[in-house]
Motif scaffolding. Sequence first.
Motif, mmCIF file in Angstrom:
data_model
loop_
_atom_site.group_PDB
_atom_site.id
_atom_site.type_symbol
_atom_site.label_atom_id
_atom_site.label_comp_id
_atom_site.label_asym_id
_atom_site.label_seq_id
_atom_site.Cartn_x
_atom_site.Cartn_y
_atom_site.Cartn_z
ATOM 1 N N CYS A 92 0.672 -1.088 -0.074
ATOM 2 C CA CYS A 92 -0.010 -0.001 0.064
ATOM 3 C C CYS A 92 0.932 1.241 0.029
ATOM 4 O O CYS A 92 0.633 2.050 0.761
ATOM 5 N N LEU A 149 2.129 4.669 -2.028
ATOM 6 C CA LEU A 149 1.578 5.598 -3.078
ATOM 7 C C LEU A 149 2.338 5.694 -4.363
ATOM 8 O O LEU A 149 3.749 5.978 -4.066
ATOM 9 N N ASP A 150 1.585 5.486 -5.575
ATOM 10 C CA ASP A 150 2.730 5.269 -6.639
ATOM 11 C C ASP A 150 3.304 6.620 -6.902
ATOM 12 O O ASP A 150 4.534 6.598 -7.617
ATOM 13 N N TYR A 151 2.769 7.739 -6.495
ATOM 14 C CA TYR A 151 3.208 8.979 -7.108
ATOM 15 C C TYR A 151 4.340 9.713 -5.999
ATOM 16 O O TYR A 151 4.789 11.057 -6.365
ATOM 17 N N LEU A 152 4.546 9.133 -5.017
ATOM 18 C CA LEU A 152 5.438 9.515 -4.000
ATOM 19 C C LEU A 152 6.775 8.560 -4.061
ATOM 20 O O LEU A 152 6.731 7.529 -4.501
ATOM 21 N N ASP A 161 9.188 9.701 0.510
ATOM 22 C CA ASP A 161 7.912 10.581 0.787
ATOM 23 C C ASP A 161 7.063 9.681 1.158
ATOM 24 O O ASP A 161 5.943 9.694 1.800
ATOM 25 N N LEU A 215 4.828 9.442 4.558
ATOM 26 C CA LEU A 215 3.185 9.914 4.500
ATOM 27 C C LEU A 215 2.442 10.018 5.820
ATOM 28 O O LEU A 215 1.366 11.013 5.640
ATOM 29 N N ARG A 231 10.505 5.674 -7.117
ATOM 30 C CA ARG A 231 9.196 5.692 -6.967
ATOM 31 C C ARG A 231 8.819 4.149 -6.722
ATOM 32 O O ARG A 231 9.940 3.408 -7.201
#
Lengths: 240, 391
Positions: free
Chosen positions: A99, A101-104, A108, A112, A145
């Motif tokens: 789980c 986040l693909d864009y972080l 990052d 989260l 990423r």
Amino acid sequence: MPVPIVSSPIILAQDLEFRHQDGDFKLQVPELRLQAGETLALVGPSGCGKTTLLTLIAGNLQPIAGQLKVLGQNQAQASEAQRRDLRLRRIGMVFQEFCLLDYLSARDNVLLPLLLTSQPIDESAKTKAMDLLCAVGLESVAHRRPAALSMGERQRVAISRALLMDPTLVLADEPTGSLDFERGAEVLNLLIAACAERQASLILVTHDRTLMTKCDSVIDAQEFSAQQTSAPRDNGGAER
Amino acid sequence: MKGLPALALRHALYAKGRTVLVLLALTISMVVPLCSELLMGRYDQSMRARAAASPLLAGAEGSAFDLVLETLFFRPSDHEKVTFGFFEELSRAQKGLTIPLHLGHSMRKYPLVGTSQEYHEQRGLQPAEGHLPQLNGDVVLGATVATALGASLGDEFFSDPPRLYDLTRPAPMRLLVVGILAPTETADDGAVFTAVQTSWTLDGYYHGHRDAESLAETSPELVISEAPDRLALSGALIEDNSFSQEKAQDFHLHGEQSRLPLSSVLIFPPDAESHTILKGRINGRAGCQAVSPSAVLDDLLGIVFKIKQLLDRLGFLLSAATMALVVLVAALSLRLRQREMQTMDALGAPAGFKLRLVGLELGLIFVTAAALATGLSLLLARILPDLVTLL
């Protein structure tokens, strides 16, 4: 290392009941205790309620009866906001599917929980995230990423994320389920070591009986009339 | 950057295709009404100001719109002409300053306006360089024309041929740039001004002659008859319309000047009474009309604004369709991001965090689109060609 005995358990469940809305599934937990720094393995076949129990403890679901105290907060009576706040600030979560986040970036993603608290991300937070990634051997891929990471690396990022807020309790739902045996063992060792270092309690949902040996105690969620048993960490936790 | 904005910005940058699509849709839906509003506002203001600075306009009978647009904005028109005699008659009435205007010619596609010095005084047109036309063939360029042609004082340009294949028309003539006007942000910036006599010369009414004696020596076949005090040459080749300071005084007309054409006469009555009397008198004459440009433009703009209202309604529909698209994209985005949202929930994100996240992301895109649309509209309003010239 012996588990420190404290008077106030991290988790205390008594006569806990939960039923899914469709009524097909009912969970009954007469009693469950988890002390600070203790590691507990929840085992059992698929559909027996392991994840449901973990979700109840995390406050994502609410019991229909009984008492469930987590870190001193009665989850059955706490408001939605209180349960979310407890989860965000004091409970670390590790999921089977990572789980992330693909864009972080990896760093990052670790940050989260802090982003979710709407706190500014200052240098010390960034340093802490990097330290956590460093501890799991990912400092060189911190700016990548998730798509550019291997499964094992992703789970290590997820573990780092779970530890960012210095949680008192870590809930891991089949953290090695998507990994091969070798990677799984490696990740689990990291998780247990990190929790031990922080004196954080750990509940681990797993199918892998070999992993149970690394936990202080094991509960078979299939029974749930049954009781929590203690098992010496080094000679392998036996399911009871 | 704090949590929500940081996450919203990161996702907007990550989902580039979707962000650009929504950004474009929003920007276009904003640019269309904004641009039309800016342009219409600008033209409404500039046209009304020009009309207000031209109290009364006299010309031949016909479309008042054509007469006003031709005279005030130098729009090409086939409107009938009045005569110079009509202008003289108005001047003799002494009901205000009268200014003759002769249009229909052009230089490098820019309208060539034949008028008198009083036009420049009334419009406040000051030469930034040089002086106003003094001799036949002198021209003064509007600021836009000078910039577009890269012209400077002393440059020469040919007038445009009125009809390329009509051999009976005078050939294009060389015009000398003697002045460049300071910019005024009006239609005058896009015109070339000259004396009415120059326009008549371009019509073929005024002309000069080459030196007869030297022509008889170089082209004896043109000599029809020769006497001690008189030399008769063929009329076919001796007309000479090239302007020069030496020959300027020799330009002449065979006929009566009062019968030469004018496009219109601008009149500046000193008071309302003179305005009314003059207007009534002109409108009482057959074949003539006097109009108040402001009233004509009010009618014209009334039509234009009805069209604009229709466009505004279409713009509203476009905006509604765009908003529907944005809502659809947001809904699809939420579905695609379901897993991400579940993760946030599982980690303990505050209630409403997800909606605020998506809302803020759309808000960021909206603000960016609004900024882009404003900039683009201002730019378009500047660079779009003058609407009047397109009419």
